[in-house]
Motif scaffolding. Structure first.
Motif, mmCIF file in Angstrom:
data_model
loop_
_atom_site.group_PDB
_atom_site.id
_atom_site.type_symbol
_atom_site.label_atom_id
_atom_site.label_comp_id
_atom_site.label_asym_id
_atom_site.label_seq_id
_atom_site.Cartn_x
_atom_site.Cartn_y
_atom_site.Cartn_z
ATOM 1 N N MET A 1 136.796 -41.799 3.779
ATOM 2 C CA MET A 1 136.921 -40.759 2.754
ATOM 3 C C MET A 1 137.290 -41.420 1.436
ATOM 4 N N ALA B 1 138.380 -40.508 -2.485
ATOM 5 C CA ALA B 1 138.842 -39.469 -3.408
ATOM 6 C C ALA B 1 138.998 -40.085 -4.794
ATOM 7 N N VAL C 1 139.392 -34.369 9.176
ATOM 8 C CA VAL C 1 138.829 -34.587 7.838
ATOM 9 C C VAL C 1 139.200 -33.471 6.868
ATOM 10 N N GLU C 2 138.972 -32.247 7.219
ATOM 11 C CA GLU C 2 139.167 -31.163 6.247
ATOM 12 C C GLU C 2 140.635 -31.011 5.862
ATOM 13 N N ARG D 1 141.465 -34.049 3.664
ATOM 14 C CA ARG D 1 140.816 -33.946 2.360
ATOM 15 C C ARG D 1 141.567 -32.968 1.450
ATOM 16 N N VAL E 1 143.470 -34.183 -2.003
ATOM 17 C CA VAL E 1 143.035 -33.634 -3.293
ATOM 18 C C VAL E 1 144.191 -32.917 -3.974
ATOM 19 N N ALA F 1 136.357 -35.571 -3.584
ATOM 20 C CA ALA F 1 136.542 -36.328 -2.344
ATOM 21 C C ALA F 1 135.308 -36.200 -1.465
ATOM 22 N N VAL G 1 133.028 -37.850 2.090
ATOM 23 C CA VAL G 1 133.228 -38.424 3.413
ATOM 24 C C VAL G 1 131.915 -39.024 3.894
#
Length: 921
Positions: free
Chosen positions: A696, A698, A886-887, A890, A894, A911, A913
């Motif tokens: 990931m 960002a 992941v979510e 993320r 952020v 961001a 992935v």
């Protein structure tokens, strides 16, 4: 390319003696030659070569005297006034830190020739500082002569221009002409023009000798009469290239200055400019370029009086010698464990087998809790007959509760390295309260280097024991584990002691400046364990992808080479600056728009860009160099430095290296992988995640431009960001008086160039060159921009004024950047400082923001095992995240990055992935 400067000391001294008037000091001591030498040496130091040496004739006869008893027989003795200046010269040279070479039995020229030969074989550029014509025989591609008296440089073409012969013919030329000063017999009546003519016609001395009967007239008779002696003359003028030397080229590095000795010598011989430079570069504690001109504000900060030892801590002179204990028994260890338990602050340092913290093994530990007193605990010294040591695991187990106690305040000098070392042994250090390197860095990032030796000299007036003094240097250097215990104790315990002393000198200064203290306590210190954790984690690399890319880059480089040869009309070495210089400027006649410091046409990147539109070859060379750098730096090197212990690549992050506050990266430098080229992006494809994980990335969007909007308060610029559209299109609409949808691609490009260019002080000329328009049109663009964004112009002017007034500028969070050249007489230096003054608040604030974000994100990740922060690359953070998290990760990342600062415009974070770093963008 690395550079070696070899100074012909004898030539320096004689030239200065004869070129300058007979100066003397108040005591009547002659100083003219000395004055000239000192000025030439100061000029040499400004060139900052990697390697350098001052080479002088040793007293006594040489092998040439044995070959020919009349050698130099006619040379008059050295004048008394000159002889009196030899020893002071050597004293100053040594105190300046120059390695001095004087080898018995040979001349300085022979030592210079040998070193030049060795350096050339290693691909090191050689510059010989001399006025001696004999040394012209050493000139070749990569080896040149410089005459600092006349500020001229001589390469192969220069040799031909001056002597009429090639460098490889100089020995034969000198043999024919002879030397009346050194009493080298040549051919009577054969002058320089005749010698050059003969060598042009017959190629070499052997050719001249073979054709001597064809030379007519009296000069022919002289030549034939001289034939028996020419072999001897050639031997006398030939510089030896194989003198046995104790030092290698890479040993010849500049040592630390002996400041007190220089101060004494410069004062004695009345070298006021040199003394002024010395004092400026060795300012007392707390000194800042402008700050010290405002005594009312800073009168409470004491400057150390080194002569009287006035820098004290609770009655202890911080420049005094220390008392150190070698700990080898359990009773001694128990005593120190008790001291550590009772201490308010513990200074610690590790000695290891390598400077690579992820490959190094521990050798010993040093500790200090009281200035002037410290101990060294050897753990794995391994030389023959080494005395008994305490067991490594036993000592570390005893220290582990103290090191891991968050309530026990710790202090280090570049503590991140030591944190990494301890992590190899299951110790997760907590409670890092201070770092003397970072105290100095935050106090004034540009005042000095932030290594211990430099800091001790500047802030304590203390000369530390150097590593080379205990372990040797060059090929003879031994591992610290092989240093005897008493010597190791003296060196290692001093590290912990001086770290503590530096803290007691620097921490009171930071306490007088609340904003600087806040930067130190809330940004720099909390970031240390975050960076250490990233270094320890490392990044996973697909070696097979890199190998394939390396092959592809090599193929593309060969194609570019062929195209370059076609553009030039013949084959040449694309990696040779000399050959490229000849092709571009001599053969193709392209304009040399930039020069090297020695006055030669430059072939660096900037110089090639300046002529890239004049001919296809410069662009081909730039493309070739770009691919070569990617190949050598990344596709080949990364595969070689995968850590065998972890199977990952571990970079080193540096907090104290960039004045604006940015974190830099090295070994490898992961921040320099190009993102705008296809080849650079492909390298990022090799940065992968383990099975079941993803990468990931960002990234802050246009963070410096957003900071410009915040700092300037310009309503138009802030509106463009608040509305969330394309800021460059919005800027173009403002500048050109159009609706956003009416803006053309070129108009948006111009607005983007202005938006970013202004932060770096871009001029109308620079904008014109970037956009491919004339200067008038570019000036018109800038005028329109400032008319639409008056707040930006006002901010820039106010920042310049503040910089001139205070000597520094500040970031949003109070970090300071001091700008010494704001008062420089040189207009270019002054203008550069003003551009830096405008840019530093944006760049420095961006650095502070991402550091704050890293600290916040790391705190959130601390208790999780489904995500790890791997890299920080400019305005981007790169993570390794388990697919099922992941979510959540993320969203959290952020939010924390966006919330790292409260600006008057939104901080936008994007961001992505992917299976690799490139896909994550």
């Amino acid at each position: 390319m690395s550079k070696l400067i070899l100074i012909d000391g004898s030539s320096y001294l004689y030239r200065a003696f004869h070129a300058l008037p007979p100066l003397s000091n108040a005591q009547g001591e002659p100083t003219g030659a000395l004055f000239g030498v000192v000025n030439m040496l100061r000029a040499t130091l400004k060139a900052k070569p990697e390697y350098l040496a001052f080479v002088s004739d040793a007293p006594g006869p040489t092998f040439r005297d044995e070959l020919y008893d009349k050698y130099k027989a006619q040379r008059p003795p050295m004048p008394d006034d000159l002889r009196a200046q030899v020893d002071p010269m050597l004293a100053i040279v040594g105190a300046l830190g120059f390695p001095i070479l004087r080898v018995s039995g040979v001349e300085a020229d022979d030592v210079i020739g040998t070193l030049a030969e060795q350096a050339h074989a290693q691909g090191i550029e050689v510059v010989i500082s001399t006025g001696d014509k004999d040394l012209a025989q050493l000139v070749r591609p990569g080896v040149s002569l410089v005459n600092t008296m006349t500020n001229t440089t001589m390469d192969s073409a220069g040799v031909m221009e001056k002597f009429g012969v090639r460098p490889d013919q100089i020995i034969d030329y000198l043999t024919l002409v002879g030397d009346t000063v050194d009493n080298v017999p040549g051919v009577p009546k054969c002058g320089p023009k005749t010698a050059a003519k003969w060598l042009a016609e017959y190629g070499s001395l052997d050719g001249v000798i073979a054709n001597a009967d064809k030379v007519g007239g009296k000069i022919g008779e002289s030549l034939r009469d001289a034939l028996p002696q020419l072999p001897l003359s050639r031997q006398l003028v030939t510089i030896k290239l194989d003198v046995p030397l104790e030092q290698t080229v890479t040993d010849l590095t500049l040592r630390d200055k002996h400041v007190e000795q220089l101060r004494e010598l410069f004062t004695r011989y009345e070298f006021k400019a040199a003394l002024k430079d010395l004092e400026a570069n060795d300012a007392p504690v707390g000194a800042h370029p402008v700050r010290d001109q405002t005594p009312a504000e800073h009168a409470a900060i004491p400057a150390p009086d080194r002569a009287q030892g006035a820098l004290l801590h609770q009655g202890f002179d911080l420049s005094a010698p220390g008392s150190y204990e070698l700990v080898t028994t359990q009773a001694q260890l128990d005593d120190w464990l008790q001291r550590l338990s009772n201490a308010e602050l513990i200074a610690f340092d590790t000695e290891t087998t390598s400077i690579d913290s992820m490959m190094a093994d521990i050798v010993g530990l040093s500790l200090s809790v009281e200035p002037g007193k410290a101990c060294y605990i050897p753990l794995t010294h391994d030389y023959p007959g080494v005395p008994a040591q305490l067991a490594r695991d036993h000592v570390l187990a005893a220290l582990k509760p103290i090191f891991e106690d968050p309530n026990k305040a710790k202090l280090g000098q570049h503590a991140k390295y030591d944190i990494n070392i301890l992590s190899h042994y299951g110790i997760a250090l907590q409670g890092l309260k201070h770092d003397s390197m970072l105290e100095s860095y935050v106090w004034n990032a540009t005042a000095t280097r932030h290594d211990m030796d430099s800091l001790a000299r500047k802030y304590l007036g203390y000369e530390t024991v150097k590593y080379e003094e205990v372990a040797g240097k060059g090929a003879k250097q031994i591992s610290f584990s092989q240093v005897d215990l008493d010597t190791a104790c003296r060196y290692a315990a001093e590290d912990a002691d001086i770290t503590l002393r530096l803290h007691y000198a620097l921490w009171p200064l930071l306490q007088t400046e609340p904003t600087l203290r806040s930067v130190y306590e809330n940004i720099e210190i909390p970031l240390v364990p975050v960076l250490a954790g990233m270094e320890q984690r490392g990044v996973l690399i697909d070696v097979n992808i890199l190998r394939l890319q390396s092959q592809q880059l090599g193929k593309r480089m060969l194609e570019l080479q062929q195209q370059a040869w076609k553009a030039a009309g013949h084959d040449f070495n694309l990696d040779s600056p000399k050959q490229l210089q000849a092709v571009l400027f001599d053969e193709l006649g392209l304009p040399a728009k930039l020069k090297t410091p020695t006055g030669q046409p430059s072939t660096n990147e900037e110089a090639l860009e300046a002529i890239a539109d004049d001919h296809p070859l410069p662009r081909l060379i730039l493309d070739y160099r770009g691919l070569a750098k990617l190949r050598s730096t990344y596709t080949e090197k990364l595969a070689e430095i995968v850590n065998p212990r972890t199977g990952r690549v571990h970079t080193s992050y540096h907090q104290g290296a960039v004045a604006t506050g940015r974190v830099s990266s090295s070994d490898p430098n992961l921040q320099n992988i190009p993102v705008r080229t296809e080849e650079g992006r492909r390298i990022r494809q090799a940065f992968i995640a383990p099975e079941g994980w993803v990468v990931m990335a960002a990234d802050y969007s246009q963070i410096e431009l957003r900071i410009m909007a915040h700092l300037s308060g310009d309503e138009g610029l802030m509106r463009a960001f608040r509305e969330g559209g394309d800021v460059h299109r919005a800027t173009a609409a403002e500048v050109f008086g159009l609706k956003p949808e009416e803006v053309s691609t070129n108009q948006r490009r111009a607005a983007k160039a202005i938006n970013f260019g202004l932060m770096y002080g871009m001029s109308a000329f620079g904008l014109a060159r970037q956009l491919g328009v004339d200067r008038g049109e570019a000036s018109d663009y800038m005028a329109r921009y400032f008319a639409r964004y008056p707040g930006v112009h006002a901010f820039m002017e106010a920042t310049r004024e503040q910089a001139h007034r205070d000597g520094y500028v500040e970031t949003i969070f109070g970090r300071r950047l001091y700008l010494e050249n704001l008062k420089a007489r040189n207009q270019a230096l002054r203008a550069g400082a003003e551009r830096a003054a405008v840019n530093a608040p944006m760049q420095g604030s961006a650095a502070d923001i991402i550091k704050r974000a890293m600290i916040s994100v790391a705190a959130w990740l601390k208790e999780r095992d489904d995500a790890h922060m791997l890299m920080q690359v400019h305005d981007e953070l790169v993570f390794e995240v388990r697919k099922d998290a992941v979510e959540e990760v993320r969203a959290a990342v952020v939010a924390r990055m966006s919330g790292a600062a409260e600006l008057r415009v939104p901080l936008l974070v994007e961001a992505g992935v992917g299976a690799n770093w490139d896909e994550a963008h």
